[in-house]
Structures are given as structure tokens and as C-alpha cells.
Design an enzyme around this catalytic site. Sequence first.
Site, PDB file in Angstrom:
ATOM      1  N   ASP A 268       0.839  -1.197   0.000  1.00  0.00           N
ATOM      2  CA  ASP A 268       0.000   0.000   0.000  1.00  0.00           C
ATOM      3  C   ASP A 268       0.875   1.248   0.000  1.00  0.00           C
ATOM      4  OD1 ASP A 268      -2.787   1.213   0.428  1.00  0.00           O
ATOM      5  OD2 ASP A 268      -1.571   2.188   1.970  1.00  0.00           O
TER       6      ASP A 268
ATOM      7  N   TYR B  36       3.207   9.960   0.804  1.00  0.00           N
ATOM      8  CA  TYR B  36       4.174   9.337   1.719  1.00  0.00           C
ATOM      9  C   TYR B  36       5.613   9.681   1.325  1.00  0.00           C
ATOM     10  CZ  TYR B  36       0.082   6.404   2.931  1.00  0.00           C
ATOM     11  OH  TYR B  36      -1.156   5.935   3.292  1.00  0.00           O
TER      12      TYR B  36
ATOM     13  N   LYS C 121      -2.338   6.457  -4.185  1.00  0.00           N
ATOM     14  CA  LYS C 121      -3.450   7.356  -3.840  1.00  0.00           C
ATOM     15  C   LYS C 121      -3.225   8.752  -4.390  1.00  0.00           C
ATOM     16  CE  LYS C 121      -3.769   4.763   0.495  1.00  0.00           C
ATOM     17  NZ  LYS C 121      -2.360   4.536   0.899  1.00  0.00           N
TER      18      LYS C 121
END
Length: 311
Positions: A44, A49, A78
Site C-alpha cells: 500500500d 508518503y 493514492k
Amino acid sequence: PQPTAKLLSGYTIPLVGLGTWKSAKGEVGAAVATALRAGYRHIDCARIYQNEHEVGEALAAVLAEGVVKREEVFITSKLWNTDHDPARVEAACRKSMEDLRVSYLDLYLMHWPVTGTPGPEVQPPLADTWAAMEQLVDKGLVRTIGVSNFSAKKLEALMARARIQPAVNQVEAHPYWRNEELRSWCAARGVHLTAYSPLGSPDSAAVIGRAADVPSPLKDETVAAVAAELGKSPAQVLIRWAVQRGTSVLPKSVNPQRIAANLEVLVGGWQLAPEQVARLDALPVQRRMVDGSFWVDARGPYRSTAELWDE
Ligand code: A2P
């Protein structure tokens, strides 16, 4: 073969995945390589990040070893809040794909129902961003699209406008924030729930400004008791609990022993007995670790966390 869930898109998602939020540069690549070699088939990721480049290097290296093939690994990224403008969505997705060194993503999520633009309405509207995400599927860049941090109300509004239904809602879930109403609401509509911060995210306090002394499920007495009964660790009990309720689950670790131990919940045919699940389902502490208060703005669109989460 690992347990998986079938998604509305027709693809399957492995239930245990490696989380990479807060995994530091210089550490995350080794963690991903260790995980893949240990048998993880789900990683993920997210643009925000700020470590996708290093994840991509590790993924490419392990794929080159021949340990695993690309199509055997489920890779999620994402869309960040600042890229919600429909004109920015494809470029944002392609940047993640380039950093991750993949020719397609298994899953692309709208990270938050938030754009960062203050005002009475979410601007651009979430449905417009979603329409741009649907085009990523049309173009073959992304196999499945979904959302993260969406309430049932926000998800329902999006679903009413969607051509391709959101297949996943990734939200916080663990015995100290079971999120059971949302889980069952999603389940009734075929939307798969992925549990983030399954260990209570002990390392996020400093990152998001949460008090460090908030009670942690990893230190819970009942979790410890169940772990002792089974000869497992508290973390393994928390991950197993998530798997048994049909969610996928994303324990984050950069430690090789803990990375391996966290996947071992799938080995040996052990499980929590219904009575043990019931004790975890009765824990009275219920509070989010990631409360979203950083998105609250007096000008709107979310003037309180209650408005963000529709509670
Ligand atoms: P580390 O990366 O040093 O292993 P969450 O997945 O809920 O966000 O929690 C991640 C945090 O939990 C990290 O601080 C991680 O530290 C720690 N952690 C991961 N696996 C375990 C484990 N098996 N036992 C205890 N702590 C763990």
C-alpha cells in the site's frame, strides 16, 4: 495461496498488505523487498508518503530476481488532495506509476474527501475528480478505483454520480476503532473495506500531532490475554482479527522480524475463536488515532471533524 477478497471490479485483493506510511526514506525500500521475499503480495503506497520512488526501486529489484511476477503483486497508490482538479489527475497517477516503476496500478484511491480549498463546498467537487479517475480505468492505467477516509454519506453521494463504482474504502480500523457501522454499510453494497493503522498506528502521534499517551490496542490487556491463549503476539491478534472480519489490513513495519511475523497470521491454520473475537468486539475504548482534525477549517467545507466524518 493467501486469502483474498473479490472487488466490484472483478479483481482480487490479498487481505494482508504492507503499509508504507511513515516508512522513512532509506528504510522503506528494504522493508518492501523483505516483505515481498517473505511472501507479501500487496503493498500500500501513496504519493504523499514521499517514498514511492524508493518503493519502486525495491519492487523492480525483487521482480528482477524472479521471486515474484508483477501480476502477482497488488500495488495501491493514492491521489493527493492537491491533485483533485480533473486536469491534474492523470499526471498525478502517472507520476506515482513512474516512481513505482509499474505499467499499471492495481488500485488507485482518492486519499481524502478533501481538496484543501477553503469555502462552503468541496471544490472541485468530489464527483468531478472521480470522473477523471474513471478515465484512468478506461485508459488501462489503473485496474480498480476507490476512496479512502470516506463516510457512508460521502460514499453514497459519490456512488450516485459514479459510472464506475468505488470498489474499496480504505479507513482506520482496529479493535479501538472498529468502524463497524461503516464496514457493514460498505459490505451490504459490495464495497471492500481496507483497514489502515491496524495496530493503532503507534508511530503516527508525532507526525499528525496526536497526544503520545492515547491508549493503544497493542497494549490492551484483553488483546494480550487472547495473544497468550493462542501463543501469538498482540500484533498478530490484531491483524488476524481484521482478516477474520473480511477486511484487508495494512500493518506497517520497517523491521524484518516484525514484517515476517505480521504475515505469519496466515500460516499454520490458526484463528481467533468466536468467543475471542467477541471479547475484542466488546472493548469499550473507541477513538480514532487519525482523527482528520488537520482538515478542519472555519471557512469550510469541513468546520468540524463531525462534518468531515458525518457523525
Ligand atoms: P516498526 O516499523 O518499527 O515495526 P500501524 O500499522 O497501525 O500504522 O502501526 C505501525 C507501527 O507499529 C510502527 O511503529 C511499527 O514499528 C509498529 N509495528 C509493526 N509491527 C509490529 C509488531 N508486530 N509488533 C509491535 N509493533 C509493530
